[in-house]
Scaffold this active site. Structure first.
Site, PDB file in Angstrom:
ATOM      1  CE  LYS A   1      -3.821   1.743   2.650  1.00  0.00           C
ATOM      2  NZ  LYS A   1      -4.691   1.598   4.012  1.00  0.00           N
TER       3      LYS A   1
ATOM      4  CB  SER B   1      -7.902   3.632   2.933  1.00  0.00           C
ATOM      5  OG  SER B   1      -6.949   2.931   4.030  1.00  0.00           O
TER       6      SER B   1
ATOM      7  CB  SER C   1      -8.143   1.103   6.059  1.00  0.00           C
ATOM      8  OG  SER C   1      -8.658   2.104   5.948  1.00  0.00           O
TER       9      SER C   1
END
Lengths: 484, 528
Positions: B95, B171, B195
């Site tokens: 990420k 996210s 997330s």
């Protein structure tokens, strides 16, 4: 006319002399280093970095807390103080806010009278309200329309220590800083050099009529970089407040800046416009827990403190306050004195005299620290003992201190190798005197013709002949007999 | 099906046995990316074409050269008979909220678009040391502020591999999408309110949010420091366990990283779950949300479609010998989102202070002598809507005059939420649960654009996941079924501090027992 007293509190920032910074392993002391040479992702606030607390910084703060009789808190917290400034790379300073490392504490400050003899006229107890750890910010310079930032100082460990409104004169404030600086060096937690920013001071000043117990609005003086400047700035501010109050003006809670060069105070801002720092707990650090074991371990290495030792020297060695004060001005000097005096069976005052009259002069001339000297306490005792036993005269003794420094030999060795033993055999002195007279018939004639001032010259000749080992009084006596 | 669709542990085994080279795995992974990902997110994407709408767009940057060097190094070590680590040759995505040395580390924000990190985050270091091949940085909501990935400054935003008209969640949307579509076998995500788990649920993969502090945060660009947890996203429980084992543990760079011993999670997963006490709570079968017009709180039961996989999992686990305990009260669940709103914004606003145009990242091109103006322009031009909203709210609720009624109060609520879990898990208490079983999300993946723009409602997608962040406890989301519209549905297991072993063993038992169920054979549409 109303009599006023001034109410002064000092907020000091003390740069700890740890090897590394408070939250990363960068070198803490950047004196004379190139800008931005002691930095890393952590102290420059790169994305994603985290602080890790330096244990040594905590221990140094604990030593100060303990020296100030403050209560070290079993649990304290770090908080973020949020504000924007280019030399604050994270946009917040990691500090302690409502749960500081230590609370309470005090120092009993001996305030000397005005004789200059360091004799105490009274003692003032100065309370400590708060003592906490925080990180320093960087430095900003404005050069040629450009703002230049040096991050070297970012993350250098600081202790912020705040006094109560307990000081009453500018002189007392100066004394507080003087004693604080002495203490910091004594317990080896800071170099305490105000000019280098190791010790920084903001002063809160207000006045009130003598006899009342309320506090008036105070002003805060920032940017004072020496003890003299603190004294001057506070005096000026007290004068201003009295003048304004007498003129019917209200004192407003301003922040003032001391302009060192011009010796004036300038208004920086009103308190009302002060920032909201939005303090909240620093989530990147755990609570700081100091258990008894850790505290005992740290505090157990605490040396006897300077004011305690000063008092003890007066009591145990019957030293005058003046001597005790000077001998305890720094720890190594007091250690030297004490080691010497313990090895010396005679009067401690004699050791004190030798140190204060001769040793300190030599240290000053040679720009040295006492622990850099070749001369050890035992050497000093040896010299004094040789003088007392009549083995050498006083001037030889004093010159021996310098000789030890230059030759790196012990005093007794120097006396032996240079044959410095005092000539005490009277017949040897008489024959030397006779030689001088025989070699200088002109001077003898002048003397006898009525020029008694030549006596000094004759003595000097004997001293030269005997390499200074003759007692000059004795030589004079003999000359007087011979020339009679 | 190809190499890319194999589990990570199987790829690593084949590489170690030299049945396949790490470079071959890398090439297969690059081919899959080529096939499904479409163009990577950029700041100036131009028009989003119809073709774009068929693709996953998981990546912001594909670091092919670095990946090839890592793959070659693995093969060379193997040839030399050296140890290559447990993740030898396994393609992994990171990420783009983690710093990786020498790569763009953007946080999906314009303000860090050109920031190249000089250091590598601790969990990434550990993955690399275990032989993983880092394929690149995957997209996310800007600074992780969102639950759909639509707020990324790098567009096209990721899309759900099961249906590219839908969001992948967020996210960690790029992470979940890259794993679901087989571009990589594993991804490193972060979970601040859900997330990891919510996008894992939306994309039909496994997402594990470890106990707070179980995995170091060093190098994770902070959102809400007291809530952020790095964790694994994988296609199966064993892979998640293997990855956690590698990234977990104390770190000299993170003093909040736990020193608690790390279990061998690969051994743990095999443990029998007989007698484990697993709870169901009515408070996790409904959501509470503010009415957009009146502002008053409304309560609504989750749909049967959301509840059903949880009930089914309870039956499966019961059949395996677990004890199911119903009606566990978790009364403070409904306060999770409001409390999160306050706490996370205060920390976020402070964490964003460092992006000021002074040291790195974006600075306004407009020259000015006024420092304040430089700050305002830089931040005004380079922060997207979400960071701006969070700064405004964070500054508001932490202001001296409001802090007590918002921030301090939210912290108290947080303690109450933790107290709920304490009551449920207390080994000498009334319920003595080993785990709580819940839906992961109140809905399956929503359509792109359906919720985006309503920042408040977007946040309520995290209602069932955020309590674990408040409490600091571990939680795992698992695929639990397929919706009538063909989208994955997730179930969640929550446990007490450091109970990852137990959660993984229950998850693994469930996964094994349901492996033959028909919904398991469904595949993401981009792969068909």
């Amino acid at each position: 006319m109303t009599q006023y007293e001034s109410i002064i509190g000092l907020e000091t920032h003390i740069q700890l002399n740890t090897q590394s910074k408070i939250f990363c392993s960068c070198k803490a002391d950047s004196w004379l280093d190139a800008p931005n040479s002691n930095i890393c992702p952590v102290c420059t606030g790169l994305p994603g970095v985290l602080p890790v607390l330096n244990r040594k910084a905590v221990e140094k703060a604990m030593l100060l807390a303990s020296a100030m009789q403050a209560e070290i808190q079993p649990v304290s917290f770090f908080d973020r103080k949020n504000y924007f400034y280019p030399d604050l790379p994270k946009g917040y300073q990691i500090s302690q806010y409502d749960m500081p490392l230590a609370r309470g504490g005090f120092i009993d400050l001996p305030i000397p009278d005005s004789t200059g003899q360091n004799t105490t006229s009274y003692t003032r107890r100065i309370g400590i309200t708060k003592l906490h750890l925080e990180e320093d910010a960087g430095k900003t310079k404005n050069i040629g329309g450009e703002r230049q930032i040096d991050f070297n100082r970012c993350g250098v460990p600081l202790v912020e220590m705040v006094t109560g409104p307990d000081l009453r004169t500018a002189e007392e404030a100066a004394h507080y800083l003087f004693r604080l600086r002495q203490l910091l060096r004594w317990i080896d937690i800071s170099e305490g050099d105000m000019e280098k920013g190791h010790l920084r001071c903001d002063a809160n000043v207000s006045i009130r009529p003598v006899g009342v117990d309320y506090l008036n609005p105070k002003t805060e003086i920032k940017n004072v970089n020496s003890i003299d400047a603190v004294r001057d700035a506070i005096s000026k501010e007290i004068e201003r407040q009295i003048r304004e109050t007498e003129a019917g003006q209200k004192i407003e809670a301003w922040t003032l800046e001391w302009d060192e060069d011009r010796g004036i105070l300038k208004k920086m801002r009103s308190k009302e416009t002060e920032a909201d720092y939005r303090y909240f707990r620093e989530p990147d650090l755990l609570a700081l827990r100091i258990d008894d074991a850790w505290q005992n371990e740290v505090v157990s290495i605490q040396p006897e403190l300077p004011l305690q030792r000063r008092q003890r020297f007066m009591n145990a060695y019957q030293l005058p306050e003046y001597d005790a004060d000077i001998l305890t001005s720094e720890k190594k000097l007091s250690d030297f004195f004490e080691t010497a005096t313990k090895a010396y069976p005679g009067d401690s005052k004699k050791i004190s005299n030798w140190i204060m009259n001769d040793l300190l002069r030599i240290l000053k001339d040679r720009n040295m620290q006492i622990d850099q000297m070749q001369l050890q306490p035992a050497d000093l005792v040896e010299i004094i003992t040789m003088v007392e036993n009549g083995l050498i005269n006083t001037s030889t003794g004093k010159s021996l201190i310098e000789k030890v420094e230059d030759s790196h030999q012990r005093p007794s060795e120097i006396v032996r190798s240079e044959n410095l033993t005092r000539v005490s055999d009277e017949s040897a002195i008489i024959s030397a005197c006779k030689e001088v007279l025989a070699e200088n018939p002109t001077e003898v004639a002048s003397y006898k013709a009525g020029k008694p001032t030549l006596m000094g010259w004759f003595v000097g000749q004997v001293m030269r002949k005997t390499k200074g080992k003759t007692d000059p009084e004795k030589a004079k006596e003999i000359f007087e007999t011979l020339l009679h | 099906m190809g190499i890319c669709d194999l589990p990570a542990h199987q790829i690593a085994k084949m590489v170690r046995l030299r049945e396949i080279s790490a470079v071959e795995v890398l090439d297969a992974s690059l081919d899959r990316i080529q096939q499904v990902d479409g163009r990577s997110g950029t700041l100036n994407p131009g028009e989003i074409t119809n073709d774009d709408k068929q693709k996953v767009h998981a990546f912001i940057s594909i670091t092919t050269d670095l990946a090839r060097a890592q793959a070659k190094a693995v093969d060379q070590k193997l040839a030399a008979g050296e140890d290559v680590g447990e993740l030898a040759g396994v393609p992994v995505s990171i990420k783009d909220i983690f710093c990786v040395q020498g790569t763009h580390s953007t946080a999906a924000s314009r303000i860090l678009a050109d920031f190249i990190s000089p250091y590598t985050a601790s969990p990434v270091n550990r993955l690399e040391a275990a032989g993983a091949v880092i394929m690149g940085k995957v997209n996310l909501d800007e600074f992780t502020y969102g639950s759909s990935n639509e707020s990324s400054a790098f567009q096209p935003a990721p899309r759900n591999p099961w249906n590219t008209n839908h969001v992948p969640g967020g996210s960690s949307g790029g992470s979940a999408a890259s794993v679901a579509s087989g571009e990589v076998a594993l991804s490193l995500g972060t979970d601040t309110a859900g997330s990891i788990r919510q996008p894992a649920s939306f994309c039909g993969v496994v997402g594990l949010k470890p106990t707070y502090g179980r995995v170091s945060r060093y190098g994770l660009i902070a959102f809400a420091s007291s809530l952020d947890c790095p964790g694994p996203i994988a296609r199966n429980v064993r892979d998640a366990a293997m990855m956690l084992k590698i990234i977990a543990g104390a770190d000299p760079h993170d003093s909040t990283a736990a020193t608690h011993p790390i279990d061998d999670y690969l051994v743990s997963i095999e443990k029998n779950i007989k007698g484990k006490r697993i709870g169901l709570s009515p408070d996790y079968f409904r959501i509470t949300y503010p009415d957009p017009v009146s502002g008053s709180f409304q309560q609504q039961a989750v749909t049967h479609e959301i509840e059903q996989p949880v009930r089914h999992a309870a039956e499966v686990l019961s059949d395996l010998g677990a004890e199911i305990i119903e009606d566990i009260p978790m009364p403070n669940t409904r306060h999770g989102i409001p409390a999160f709103f306050v706490i996370s914004r205060v920390e976020a606003a402070s964490n964003l202070h460092r992006y000021d145009g002074v040291k790195y990242g974006y600075r306004t091109p407009i020259q000015t002598d006024d420092l304040r103006l430089m700050y305002r322009r830089t931040r005004g031009e380079a922060f997207g809507l979400q960071p701006k909203l969070r700064i405004l709210m964070g500054m508001y609720v932490s202001a001296a005059q409001y802090s007590e009624q918002y921030y301090m109060r939210a912290l108290k609520v947080r303690s109450l939420i933790r107290q709920d879990f304490h009551e449920a898990f207390n080994p000498t208490g009334k319920y003595r649960l080993d785990a709580l079983l819940t839906p992961t999300t109140p809905t399956p993946a929503f359509e792109m654009g359906a919720v985006y723009g309503d920042s408040v409602m977007m946040q309520y997608a995290d209602q069932l996941t955020v309590p674990a962040n408040h409490a600091g406890i571990p939680a795992i989301s698992l695929p639990g079924g397929i919706s009538s519209t063909g989208l994955p549905l997730g179930i969640q297991l929550l446990g007490p501090d450091f109970s990852e072993s137990t959660l993984l063993s229950i998850a693994y038992a469930y996964e094994s027992a349901t492996s033959g169920e028909s919904w398991r054979s469904s595949r993401p549409k981009v792969l068909s």
